[in-house]
Write a protein that holds these residues in place. Structure first.
Motif, PDB file in Angstrom:
ATOM      1  N   THR A 194       0.915  -1.081  -0.312  1.00 23.39           N
ATOM      2  CA  THR A 194      -0.230   0.496   0.474  1.00 23.39           C
ATOM      3  C   THR A 194       0.917   1.142   0.396  1.00 23.39           C
ATOM      4  O   THR A 194       1.969   1.300   1.087  1.00 23.39           O
ATOM      5  N   MET A 195       0.813   2.396  -0.707  1.00 19.66           N
ATOM      6  CA  MET A 195       0.964   3.368  -1.456  1.00 19.66           C
ATOM      7  C   MET A 195       0.538   4.312  -1.550  1.00 19.66           C
ATOM      8  O   MET A 195      -1.039   4.156  -3.007  1.00 19.66           O
ATOM      9  N   LEU A 196       0.302   5.450  -0.501  1.00 15.29           N
ATOM     10  CA  LEU A 196      -0.371   6.006  -0.178  1.00 15.29           C
ATOM     11  C   LEU A 196      -0.195   7.518  -0.357  1.00 15.29           C
ATOM     12  O   LEU A 196       0.403   8.113   0.653  1.00 15.29           O
ATOM     13  N   GLN A 197      -0.287   8.432  -1.478  1.00 12.20           N
ATOM     14  CA  GLN A 197       0.508  10.126  -1.397  1.00 12.20           C
ATOM     15  C   GLN A 197      -1.095  10.457  -1.147  1.00 12.20           C
ATOM     16  O   GLN A 197      -1.976  10.629  -1.250  1.00 12.20           O
ATOM     17  N   THR A 198      -0.961  11.745   0.535  1.00 11.81           N
ATOM     18  CA  THR A 198      -1.189  11.944   1.084  1.00 11.81           C
ATOM     19  C   THR A 198      -1.389  13.429   0.361  1.00 11.81           C
ATOM     20  O   THR A 198      -0.480  14.100  -0.632  1.00 11.81           O
ATOM     21  N   GLU A 199      -2.367  14.890   0.805  1.00 13.62           N
ATOM     22  CA  GLU A 199      -2.896  16.191   0.269  1.00 13.62           C
ATOM     23  C   GLU A 199      -1.255  16.596   0.398  1.00 13.62           C
ATOM     24  O   GLU A 199      -0.579  17.675  -0.230  1.00 13.62           O
ATOM     25  N   ASN A 200      -0.353  16.683   1.886  1.00 11.50           N
ATOM     26  CA  ASN A 200       1.176  17.618   1.260  1.00 11.50           C
ATOM     27  C   ASN A 200       1.633  16.598   1.110  1.00 11.50           C
ATOM     28  O   ASN A 200       3.064  16.980   1.159  1.00 11.50           O
ATOM     29  N   HIS A 201       1.774  16.101   0.104  1.00 10.04           N
ATOM     30  CA  HIS A 201       3.026  15.006  -1.017  1.00 10.04           C
ATOM     31  C   HIS A 201       3.799  14.318   0.195  1.00 10.04           C
ATOM     32  O   HIS A 201       5.136  14.438  -0.291  1.00 10.04           O
ATOM     33  N   VAL A 202       3.335  13.399   0.700  1.00 10.01           N
ATOM     34  CA  VAL A 202       4.166  12.615   2.030  1.00 10.01           C
ATOM     35  C   VAL A 202       3.576  11.409   1.493  1.00 10.01           C
ATOM     36  O   VAL A 202       2.495  11.339   1.208  1.00 10.01           O
ATOM     37  N   LEU A 203       4.418  10.379   1.096  1.00 14.03           N
ATOM     38  CA  LEU A 203       3.984   8.992   0.369  1.00 14.03           C
ATOM     39  C   LEU A 203       3.854   7.965   2.116  1.00 14.03           C
ATOM     40  O   LEU A 203       5.233   8.224   1.886  1.00 14.03           O
ATOM     41  N   GLU A 204       3.010   8.207   2.116  1.00 11.50           N
ATOM     42  CA  GLU A 204       3.561   7.036   3.551  1.00 11.50           C
ATOM     43  C   GLU A 204       3.156   5.371   2.560  1.00 11.50           C
ATOM     44  O   GLU A 204       2.707   4.787   1.871  1.00 11.50           O
ATOM     45  N   ILE A 205       4.741   4.512   3.415  1.00 11.95           N
ATOM     46  CA  ILE A 205       4.794   3.520   3.035  1.00 11.95           C
ATOM     47  C   ILE A 205       4.261   2.542   3.972  1.00 11.95           C
ATOM     48  O   ILE A 205       4.637   2.602   5.393  1.00 11.95           O
ATOM     49  N   GLU A 206       3.881   0.903   3.575  1.00 12.14           N
ATOM     50  CA  GLU A 206       3.110   0.222   4.021  1.00 12.14           C
ATOM     51  C   GLU A 206       3.493  -1.743   3.467  1.00 12.14           C
ATOM     52  O   GLU A 206       2.575  -1.535   2.399  1.00 12.14           O
ATOM     53  N   ARG A 207       3.972  -1.877   4.158  1.00 11.81           N
ATOM     54  CA  ARG A 207       3.932  -3.345   3.153  1.00 11.81           C
ATOM     55  C   ARG A 207       4.393  -4.450   4.063  1.00 11.81           C
ATOM     56  O   ARG A 207       4.739  -4.452   5.677  1.00 11.81           O
ATOM     57  N   SER A 208       3.442  -5.595   4.045  1.00 15.52           N
ATOM     58  CA  SER A 208       3.437  -7.119   4.512  1.00 15.52           C
ATOM     59  C   SER A 208       3.963  -7.725   3.667  1.00 15.52           C
ATOM     60  O   SER A 208       3.452  -8.334   2.972  1.00 15.52           O
ATOM     61  N   ILE A 209       5.342  -8.524   4.172  1.00 16.15           N
ATOM     62  CA  ILE A 209       5.674  -8.845   3.074  1.00 16.15           C
ATOM     63  C   ILE A 209       5.431 -10.777   3.767  1.00 16.15           C
ATOM     64  O   ILE A 209       6.326 -11.125   4.596  1.00 16.15           O
TER      65      ILE A 209
END
Length: 289
Positions: free
Chosen positions: A3-18
């Motif tokens: 999951t990669m979610l680009q928020t309004e303040n242009h910060v990419l939140e990185i979340e992965r379960s491998i």
């Protein structure tokens, strides 16, 4: 899950379960998922590196520091982090690139008090251009051994951060005269990256300079930043375990083989989070049989 979610303040939140990992062309099912999380400040990334690319005679260069915490304990995960600091803040600690910055007290996490590490942790997250933290659980440590688990964490942190950077700099990278990436690993060895996967993102093996630095967290600001992220994130998991199992005194020993920890194992038994491949835990399990 990725999951990669680009928020309004242009910060990419990185979340992965491998749950699977490709090692030299072979997929291995992990005994337990590896959780990877982090952020990439896209606005700062573009602002700091677009100027380099705009100049035809210069290339795109940046430095990533990588460190781990928790190789020695009998309990819990080993945590690994990678950090990309602002360009002006990157360099040898002795040259004081962090002077008069919010990270001015940053150095090797082992040389700092827990209070100072806790102060620095959110500041590194706030001011780093990008960072990634990987939590390698005890089950994976038992599956592949602690050295390989640490190398795997270092590899994943590096690759996930590079993947995120490459995606957002892809157009610029095509116009860059050259791309040079320094990845500085604390310790005496570098992990083997999945270069074929990185090449598909436009990052060739020749672009990456992996360096191993013994006591690098006391030498380079980027590694020191990673050491804070790795150490404090691991401590947080230890405090969570302590809340679940207060009788083990985990908040005090953080999983290390202290006398109090060994006495707790003798009295209360081995927890699911204990590393069964480590000799003291293995012996305790054998004595239960």
């Amino acid at each position: 899950m990725n999951t990669m979610l680009q928020t309004e303040n242009h910060v990419l939140e990185i979340e992965r379960s491998i749950e699977q990992i490709d090692i030299k062309g072979q997929y291995i099912n992990l005994a337990s998922p590896i959780h990877v999380s982090g952020q990439l400040n896209i606005t700062e990334l573009l602002a700091q590196y677009s100027e380099d690319i705009a100049k035809s005679h210069t290339g795109l260069t940046f430095q990533i520091g990588v460190d781990e915490a928790g190789r020695g304990p009998l309990l819990g995960s080993v945590n690994v982090a990678a950090a990309l600091l602002p360009r002006a803040w990157t360099g040898l600690i002795e040259e004081q690139p962090l002077k008069d910055t919010p990270l001015s007290i940053l150095t090797d996490s082992k040389q700092l008090s827990e209070k100072k590490r806790d102060i620095l942790y959110p500041l590194v997250q706030q001011y780093a251009i990008g960072y990634v933290i990987a939590d390698i659980p005890a089950a994976v440590i038992d599956q592949v051994n602690i050295l390989q688990a640490t190398m795997l964490g270092m590899r994943l942190c590096t690759e996930v951060l590079l993947e995120s950077i490459a995606y957002h700099l892809s157009d610029m990278m095509k116009n860059a005269h050259q791309l040079a990436i320094e990845v500085l690993f604390d310790g005496n060895r570098c992990p083997e990256l999945n270069y074929s996967s990185l090449a598909r993102l436009g990052i060739k093996e020749t672009m990456i300079d992996c360096q191993a630095w013994v006591k690098g967290d006391a030498r380079h600001t980027s590694i020191a930043a990673a050491s804070i992220l790795a150490k404090v994130s691991r401590d947080k998991t230890m405090y969570a375990l302590d809340a679940e199992h207060p009788e083990y005194g985990i908040a005090k020993h953080k999983g290390y083989p202290t006398r109090a920890h060994m006495e707790a194992i003798d009295k209360y038994g081995v927890l699911a989070a204990h590393r069964r491949s480590f000799a003291p835990v293995r012996k305790a399990l054998e004595s239960e049989c």
